[in-house]
Design a protein around this motif. Structure first.
Motif, short mmCIF file in Angstrom:
data_model
loop_
_atom_site.label_atom_id
_atom_site.label_comp_id
_atom_site.label_asym_id
_atom_site.label_seq_id
_atom_site.Cartn_x
_atom_site.Cartn_y
_atom_site.Cartn_z
N PRO A 1 63.12 110.45 -5.88
CA PRO A 1 64.30 109.59 -5.76
C PRO A 1 64.32 108.83 -4.44
CG PRO A 1 64.94 111.89 -6.12
CD PRO A 1 63.46 111.85 -6.03
N PHE A 2 64.67 107.56 -4.50
CA PHE A 2 64.80 106.68 -3.35
C PHE A 2 63.49 106.50 -2.57
CE2 PHE A 2 69.01 108.51 -4.08
CZ PHE A 2 69.76 107.36 -4.23
N SER A 3 62.36 106.78 -3.20
CA SER A 3 61.09 106.62 -2.48
C SER A 3 60.60 105.18 -2.58
CB SER A 3 60.03 107.59 -3.01
OG SER A 3 59.66 107.27 -4.32
N SER A 4 59.87 104.79 -1.56
CA SER A 4 59.27 103.45 -1.51
C SER A 4 57.93 103.57 -0.83
CB SER A 4 60.18 102.49 -0.74
OG SER A 4 60.33 102.93 0.60
N SER B 1 57.27 118.41 1.36
CA SER B 1 57.28 117.36 2.37
C SER B 1 58.52 116.49 2.19
CB SER B 1 56.02 116.52 2.27
OG SER B 1 56.00 115.49 3.22
N PHE B 2 58.77 116.10 0.96
CA PHE B 2 59.94 115.28 0.63
C PHE B 2 61.22 115.98 1.07
CE2 PHE B 2 63.24 113.88 -2.35
CZ PHE B 2 63.13 112.51 -2.27
N LEU B 3 61.35 117.26 0.71
CA LEU B 3 62.57 118.00 1.03
C LEU B 3 62.74 118.23 2.53
CD1 LEU B 3 62.69 120.57 -1.91
CD2 LEU B 3 64.21 118.61 -1.52
N LEU B 4 61.64 118.44 3.26
CA LEU B 4 61.74 118.60 4.71
C LEU B 4 62.32 117.35 5.36
CD1 LEU B 4 58.39 120.40 5.59
CD2 LEU B 4 60.69 121.27 6.02
N VAL B 5 61.92 116.19 4.86
CA VAL B 5 62.44 114.94 5.41
C VAL B 5 63.90 114.74 4.99
CG1 VAL B 5 62.18 112.42 5.34
CG2 VAL B 5 60.17 113.88 5.58
N VAL B 6 64.21 115.02 3.74
CA VAL B 6 65.59 114.87 3.25
C VAL B 6 66.54 115.79 4.02
CG1 VAL B 6 67.10 115.24 1.25
CG2 VAL B 6 64.92 114.03 0.97
N GLN B 7 66.09 117.00 4.34
CA GLN B 7 66.96 117.95 5.04
C GLN B 7 67.36 117.47 6.43
OE1 GLN B 7 68.47 120.53 3.68
NE2 GLN B 7 67.40 120.11 1.76
N LYS B 8 66.60 116.55 7.02
CA LYS B 8 66.90 116.03 8.36
C LYS B 8 67.83 114.80 8.32
CE LYS B 8 64.24 118.78 10.79
NZ LYS B 8 64.72 119.64 11.83
N MET B 9 68.17 114.36 7.12
CA MET B 9 69.04 113.18 6.98
C MET B 9 70.50 113.55 7.24
SD MET B 9 67.50 111.42 3.57
CE MET B 9 65.92 110.63 3.60
N THR B 10 71.32 112.52 7.37
CA THR B 10 72.75 112.77 7.48
C THR B 10 73.23 113.43 6.18
OG1 THR B 10 73.40 110.65 6.50
CG2 THR B 10 73.05 110.70 8.91
N LYS B 11 74.35 114.09 6.26
CA LYS B 11 74.89 114.78 5.09
C LYS B 11 75.07 113.82 3.91
CE LYS B 11 78.66 117.69 3.53
NZ LYS B 11 79.94 118.33 3.86
N LYS B 12 75.59 112.66 4.18
CA LYS B 12 75.84 111.67 3.12
C LYS B 12 74.52 111.23 2.46
CE LYS B 12 78.11 107.25 2.30
NZ LYS B 12 78.90 106.17 2.89
N GLN B 13 73.52 110.90 3.28
CA GLN B 13 72.22 110.49 2.73
C GLN B 13 71.58 111.64 1.96
OE1 GLN B 13 70.28 109.23 6.40
NE2 GLN B 13 70.31 107.12 5.68
N GLU C 1 72.94 114.24 0.47
CA GLU C 1 73.62 114.50 -0.80
C GLU C 1 73.29 113.44 -1.84
OE1 GLU C 1 77.72 114.97 0.31
OE2 GLU C 1 77.43 117.06 0.90
N ALA C 2 73.16 112.19 -1.40
CA ALA C 2 72.81 111.11 -2.34
C ALA C 2 71.43 111.34 -2.94
CB ALA C 2 72.86 109.76 -1.62
N VAL C 3 70.50 111.81 -2.14
CA VAL C 3 69.13 112.06 -2.63
C VAL C 3 69.12 113.31 -3.51
CG1 VAL C 3 66.76 112.63 -1.97
CG2 VAL C 3 68.04 110.91 -0.67
N LEU C 4 69.70 114.39 -3.03
CA LEU C 4 69.65 115.66 -3.75
C LEU C 4 70.34 115.58 -5.11
CD1 LEU C 4 70.19 118.19 -0.82
CD2 LEU C 4 68.05 117.57 -1.96
N LEU C 5 71.30 114.69 -5.24
CA LEU C 5 71.99 114.48 -6.51
C LEU C 5 71.01 114.07 -7.61
CD1 LEU C 5 74.85 114.32 -7.82
CD2 LEU C 5 74.85 111.91 -7.19
N HIS C 6 69.90 113.43 -7.23
CA HIS C 6 68.93 112.91 -8.20
C HIS C 6 67.75 113.85 -8.44
CE1 HIS C 6 70.85 109.00 -8.58
NE2 HIS C 6 71.13 109.12 -7.31
#
Length: 125
Positions: free
Chosen positions: A14-17, A105-117, A119-124
């Motif tokens: 999700p949200f990858s580019s 790897s994806f989750l390690l990066v997502v875990q360092k994001m702001t709470k809002k970001q 949650e938006a990623v983890l929802l998917h």
């Protein structure tokens, strides 16, 4: 897993580019503008098969364990060697294990994001 399959799996997050900020030979995969992987043709000597190299972020303890288990997992090429591994896509590492490493790897990066970001990623997922 070959480089085409890895590319597709990375972009399916999700949200990858993907972009090429380091030049045309290095694909850089990001989630919401944070890098979680690179994919590029690896180094090789004349007469050898050229394998693709996949750089992935990794927990430092797990990074060393994976290097001990798989010959094709080495310290991250051109990366912080404590936090990144390079997986040489030569067919010796099972596809499911590579997918697990990509997911981590994806989750390690997502875990360092702001709470809002985050949650938006983890929802998917």
């Amino acid at each position: 897993m070959d480089h085409t399959q890895a590319h597709a799996y990375l972009l399916n997050k999700p949200f990858s580019s993907v972009g090429q900020p380091f030049g045309p030979d290095v694909d850089v995969f990001k989630v919401k503008d944070k890098m979680f992987a690179t994919l590029s043709p690896g180094r090789y000597s004349e007469g050898e098969t050229r394998h693709w190299w996949l750089n992935l972020k990794c927990d430092p303890n797990e990074a060393q364990a994976l290097r001990d288990i798989f010959e094709a997992v080495i310290p991250g090429y051109h990366m912080n060697k404590r936090l990144w591994n390079t997986v040489i896509l030569d067919g010796s590492v099972p596809r499911g294990e590579i997918e697990r490493m990509i997911d981590n790897s994806f989750l390690l990066v997502v875990q360092k994001m702001t709470k809002k970001q985050r949650e938006a990623v983890l929802l998917h997922l």
